[in-house]
Design a protein around this motif. Structure first.
Motif, PDB file in Angstrom:
ATOM      1  N   PRO A   1      -3.222  -3.482  -4.548  1.00 44.75           N
ATOM      2  CA  PRO A   1      -3.864  -3.777  -3.473  1.00 44.75           C
ATOM      3  C   PRO A   1      -5.118  -3.061  -3.003  1.00 44.75           C
ATOM      4  O   PRO A   1      -5.781  -3.312  -1.900  1.00 44.75           O
ATOM      5  CB  PRO A   1      -2.703  -3.110  -2.458  1.00 44.75           C
ATOM      6  CG  PRO A   1      -2.044  -2.086  -3.247  1.00 44.75           C
ATOM      7  CD  PRO A   1      -1.973  -2.613  -4.614  1.00 44.75           C
ATOM      8  N   HIS A   2      -5.529  -2.092  -3.454  1.00 46.30           N
ATOM      9  CA  HIS A   2      -6.737  -1.320  -3.500  1.00 46.30           C
ATOM     10  C   HIS A   2      -7.612  -1.231  -4.853  1.00 46.30           C
ATOM     11  O   HIS A   2      -6.821  -1.270  -5.856  1.00 46.30           O
ATOM     12  CB  HIS A   2      -6.681  -0.048  -2.912  1.00 46.30           C
ATOM     13  CG  HIS A   2      -5.950  -0.238  -1.249  1.00 46.30           C
ATOM     14  ND1 HIS A   2      -6.725  -0.754  -0.319  1.00 46.30           N
ATOM     15  CD2 HIS A   2      -4.933   0.347  -0.809  1.00 46.30           C
ATOM     16  CE1 HIS A   2      -6.078  -0.492   0.775  1.00 46.30           C
ATOM     17  NE2 HIS A   2      -4.974   0.006   0.439  1.00 46.30           N
ATOM     18  N   GLU A   3      -8.740  -0.867  -4.736  1.00 38.68           N
ATOM     19  CA  GLU A   3      -9.375  -0.516  -6.086  1.00 38.68           C
ATOM     20  C   GLU A   3      -8.875   0.769  -6.548  1.00 38.68           C
ATOM     21  O   GLU A   3      -8.736   1.843  -5.766  1.00 38.68           O
ATOM     22  CB  GLU A   3     -10.792  -0.360  -5.664  1.00 38.68           C
ATOM     23  CG  GLU A   3     -11.834  -0.048  -7.087  1.00 38.68           C
ATOM     24  CD  GLU A   3     -13.414   0.016  -6.551  1.00 38.68           C
ATOM     25  OE1 GLU A   3     -14.142   0.789  -7.147  1.00 38.68           O
ATOM     26  OE2 GLU A   3     -13.452  -0.229  -5.290  1.00 38.68           O
TER      27      GLU A   3
ATOM     28  N   PHE B   1      -8.661   4.321  -7.546  1.00 34.20           N
ATOM     29  CA  PHE B   1      -9.556   5.540  -7.505  1.00 34.20           C
ATOM     30  C   PHE B   1      -9.676   6.320  -8.720  1.00 34.20           C
ATOM     31  O   PHE B   1      -8.418   7.047  -9.017  1.00 34.20           O
ATOM     32  CB  PHE B   1      -8.757   6.288  -6.257  1.00 34.20           C
ATOM     33  CG  PHE B   1      -9.548   7.601  -5.976  1.00 34.20           C
ATOM     34  CD1 PHE B   1     -10.756   6.968  -5.015  1.00 34.20           C
ATOM     35  CD2 PHE B   1      -9.281   8.604  -5.865  1.00 34.20           C
ATOM     36  CE1 PHE B   1     -11.671   8.191  -4.663  1.00 34.20           C
ATOM     37  CE2 PHE B   1     -10.106   9.755  -5.365  1.00 34.20           C
ATOM     38  CZ  PHE B   1     -11.348   9.383  -5.017  1.00 34.20           C
TER      39      PHE B   1
ATOM     40  N   GLU C   1       0.949  -1.341  -0.057  1.00 37.83           N
ATOM     41  CA  GLU C   1      -0.084  -0.074  -0.030  1.00 37.83           C
ATOM     42  C   GLU C   1       0.796   1.318   0.136  1.00 37.83           C
ATOM     43  O   GLU C   1       0.388   2.327  -0.096  1.00 37.83           O
ATOM     44  CB  GLU C   1      -1.062  -0.032   1.111  1.00 37.83           C
ATOM     45  CG  GLU C   1      -1.984  -1.118   1.221  1.00 37.83           C
ATOM     46  CD  GLU C   1      -1.371  -2.181   1.857  1.00 37.83           C
ATOM     47  OE1 GLU C   1      -0.309  -2.582   2.248  1.00 37.83           O
ATOM     48  OE2 GLU C   1      -1.918  -3.198   1.827  1.00 37.83           O
TER      49      GLU C   1
ATOM     50  N   ARG D   1      -7.705   6.476   0.892  1.00 40.09           N
ATOM     51  CA  ARG D   1      -7.225   5.346  -0.183  1.00 40.09           C
ATOM     52  C   ARG D   1      -6.530   6.019  -1.488  1.00 40.09           C
ATOM     53  O   ARG D   1      -5.783   5.498  -2.023  1.00 40.09           O
ATOM     54  CB  ARG D   1      -8.244   4.413  -0.536  1.00 40.09           C
ATOM     55  CG  ARG D   1      -8.692   3.412   0.691  1.00 40.09           C
ATOM     56  CD  ARG D   1      -9.522   2.360   0.021  1.00 40.09           C
ATOM     57  NE  ARG D   1     -10.734   2.706  -0.624  1.00 40.09           N
ATOM     58  CZ  ARG D   1     -11.826   2.717   0.098  1.00 40.09           C
ATOM     59  NH1 ARG D   1     -12.018   2.599   1.285  1.00 40.09           N
ATOM     60  NH2 ARG D   1     -12.870   3.079  -0.507  1.00 40.09           N
TER      61      ARG D   1
ATOM     62  N   ARG E   1      -8.416  -8.585 -11.106  1.00 37.45           N
ATOM     63  CA  ARG E   1      -8.582  -8.903  -9.652  1.00 37.45           C
ATOM     64  C   ARG E   1      -8.116 -10.382  -9.676  1.00 37.45           C
ATOM     65  O   ARG E   1      -8.803 -11.314  -9.998  1.00 37.45           O
ATOM     66  CB  ARG E   1      -9.933  -8.771  -9.438  1.00 37.45           C
ATOM     67  CG  ARG E   1     -10.297  -7.160  -9.133  1.00 37.45           C
ATOM     68  CD  ARG E   1     -11.858  -6.932  -8.557  1.00 37.45           C
ATOM     69  NE  ARG E   1     -11.795  -7.333  -7.248  1.00 37.45           N
ATOM     70  CZ  ARG E   1     -13.107  -7.233  -6.693  1.00 37.45           C
ATOM     71  NH1 ARG E   1     -14.199  -6.875  -7.098  1.00 37.45           N
ATOM     72  NH2 ARG E   1     -13.076  -7.683  -5.298  1.00 37.45           N
TER      73      ARG E   1
ATOM     74  N   VAL F   1      -3.054   6.689  -2.324  1.00 34.19           N
ATOM     75  CA  VAL F   1      -2.281   5.602  -2.909  1.00 34.19           C
ATOM     76  C   VAL F   1      -2.336   6.056  -4.651  1.00 34.19           C
ATOM     77  O   VAL F   1      -1.344   5.640  -5.413  1.00 34.19           O
ATOM     78  CB  VAL F   1      -2.791   4.102  -2.901  1.00 34.19           C
ATOM     79  CG1 VAL F   1      -2.160   3.104  -3.410  1.00 34.19           C
ATOM     80  CG2 VAL F   1      -2.912   4.109  -1.421  1.00 34.19           C
TER      81      VAL F   1
ATOM     82  N   ARG G   1      -9.746   3.958   6.824  1.00 34.17           N
ATOM     83  CA  ARG G   1      -9.676   3.519   5.366  1.00 34.17           C
ATOM     84  C   ARG G   1     -10.907   4.272   4.428  1.00 34.17           C
ATOM     85  O   ARG G   1     -11.483   3.647   3.718  1.00 34.17           O
ATOM     86  CB  ARG G   1      -9.918   2.170   5.385  1.00 34.17           C
ATOM     87  CG  ARG G   1      -8.963   1.326   6.320  1.00 34.17           C
ATOM     88  CD  ARG G   1      -9.266  -0.282   5.950  1.00 34.17           C
ATOM     89  NE  ARG G   1      -9.006  -0.774   4.711  1.00 34.17           N
ATOM     90  CZ  ARG G   1      -7.894  -1.265   4.112  1.00 34.17           C
ATOM     91  NH1 ARG G   1      -6.910  -1.145   4.870  1.00 34.17           N
ATOM     92  NH2 ARG G   1      -7.927  -1.381   2.939  1.00 34.17           N
TER      93      ARG G   1
ATOM     94  N   ALA H   1     -12.461   6.501   1.749  1.00 32.49           N
ATOM     95  CA  ALA H   1     -11.956   6.611   0.390  1.00 32.49           C
ATOM     96  C   ALA H   1     -10.824   7.724   0.036  1.00 32.49           C
ATOM     97  O   ALA H   1     -10.139   7.671  -0.555  1.00 32.49           O
ATOM     98  CB  ALA H   1     -13.303   6.976  -0.576  1.00 32.49           C
TER      99      ALA H   1
END
Length: 267
Positions: free
Chosen positions: A89-91, A93, A61, A262, A111, A265, A257, A259
Motif C-alpha cells: 500500500p505504500h512505498e 521505507f 495500511e 509512513r 508496483r 508501517v 502522511r 514519511a
C-alpha cells in the motif's frame, strides 16, 4: 433407521496419531517467526515454508512489518535471495527495513494496481527459484487463485504471505495458516490464529505493533511529556548555522502522511 452418535476415545491412541486437541506438526520445514511466544503456538515452531500463510487486516495500511520482518530478513540472509513485495500500500521505507535486517538490495518491489497483474506477478515470483519469500497484497483473490499460489509456493519452498481484508474471514481458504491482525490504540497488535493444525487459540496474542526504535521515538514526543530543550547536534558552522532536533509532533500535525508516519508501517 435411526442414526446413533458414536463417542471415540483417543486417550490410548497409538504413537504417531494426531489428536485434534493437540498442536500438530507442520508437515514441512518452517522458518522461525522471530517471536518465541508466537512460535510456541505455530505447528513446527514457525512460519511454514512452501505453503500459504494468509493474513487478514482491517485495512491494507495496518501494522504488519513488526510481525513479519524478522522472518523475511532471515529468509533473505540464509538463502542469499531477494524478498518480493507485490502491491504494497505504500512505498517500502528502506531505512526502517534495513534496521530490521532487510536491506533494500534484498527487495523486489512490484508496483501493480490491477488485481490480475498482482496475481500474475505473485505466481511468477513463486515459480522463480531465486526468490526467498513473497509478501503480496491480494484483496480480491479468489479461492481457486489462492490454491494456485499454494501450489506455486510448494515448488521451491518459499515463504508466502498473502494479505487480504478482514471481510474475507468467513470465506474458506486453502492457507495452512490463517491469522487476523487487530491493531490496538496503545500500539499493540493482537494476533488471532484463525486456522492452524491444532485447537483454536482462545485468546489473541499481543504483539508489538511498532518497531522498538519508532516506539521509543513516539514515546519521547508524546503529548504531556516534558519537552527537552532543543540543543545542537552539530557545532555551529559559518554564518551561525546549527542543526537541531526536529519536532516530530508538529510535522505529523501538518502532514499526517509524513514519511516518518509512513515508517510506522515498516518499523
Amino acid at each position: 433407521m435411526r442414526s446413533q452418535a458414536v463417542l471415540v476415545d483417543f486417550s490410548d491412541a497409538p504413537e504417531g496419531v494426531w489428536r485434534g486437541d493437540e498442536l500438530g506438526e507442520a508437515g514441512a520445514a518452517t522458518c522461525p517467526s522471530g517471536h518465541p511466544g508466537l512460535d510456541a503456538e505455530l505447528p513446527g515452531g514457525g512460519w511454514p515454508l512452501g505453503a500459504l500463510t494468509e493474513i487478514l487486516q482491517p485495512a491494507a495500511e495496518s501494522p504488519l512489518w513488526p510481525l513479519l520482518l524478522p522472518a523475511l530478513a532471515q529468509a533473505a540472509a540464509v538463502r542469499g535471495q531477494p524478498v518480493a513485495l507485490i502491491g504494497p500500500p505504500h512505498e517500502p521505507f528502506g531505512p526502517a527495513l534495513a534496521a530490521g535486517g532487510l536491506p533494500m538490495e534484498s527487495l523486489l518491489w512490484v508496483r501493480a494496481d490491477a488485481a490480475p497483474a498482482r496475481l500474475w506477478a505473485c505466481e511468477q515470483a513463486l515459480r522463480c527459484a531465486e526468490v526467498a519469500a513473497v509478501l503480496a497484497w491480494l484483496p480480491q483473490a479468489r479461492l481457486g487463485e489462492l490454491r494456485r499460489l499454494q501450489l506455486a509456493a510448494a515448488r521451491h519452498g518459499a515463504l508466502l504471505f498473502v494479505c487480504r481484508p478482514d471481510a474475507a474471514a468467513p470465506s474458506s481458504s486453502p492457507a495452512r495458516l490463517r491469522l487476523r491482525l487487530q491493531p490496538q490504540p496503545d500500539g499493540q497488535l493482537d494476533v488471532h490464529l484463525l486456522k492452524r493444525r491444532g485447537p483454536p487459540l482462545a485468546r489473541p496474542m499481543p504483539m508489538p505493533g511498532r518497531g522498538a526504535r519508532l516506539s521509543g521515538l513516539l514515546e519521547a514526543t508524546r503529548p504531556g511529556r516534558p519537552a527537552a530543550p532543543a540543543s545542537p547536534i552539530l557545532p555551529a558552522g559559518e554564518g551561525g548555522a546549527t542543526v537541531v532536533r526536529l519536532d516530530l509532533r508538529r510535522a505529523l500535525r501538518q502532514d499526517p502522511r509524513h514519511a516518518l508516519d509512513r515508517a510506522s508501517v515498516a518499523a
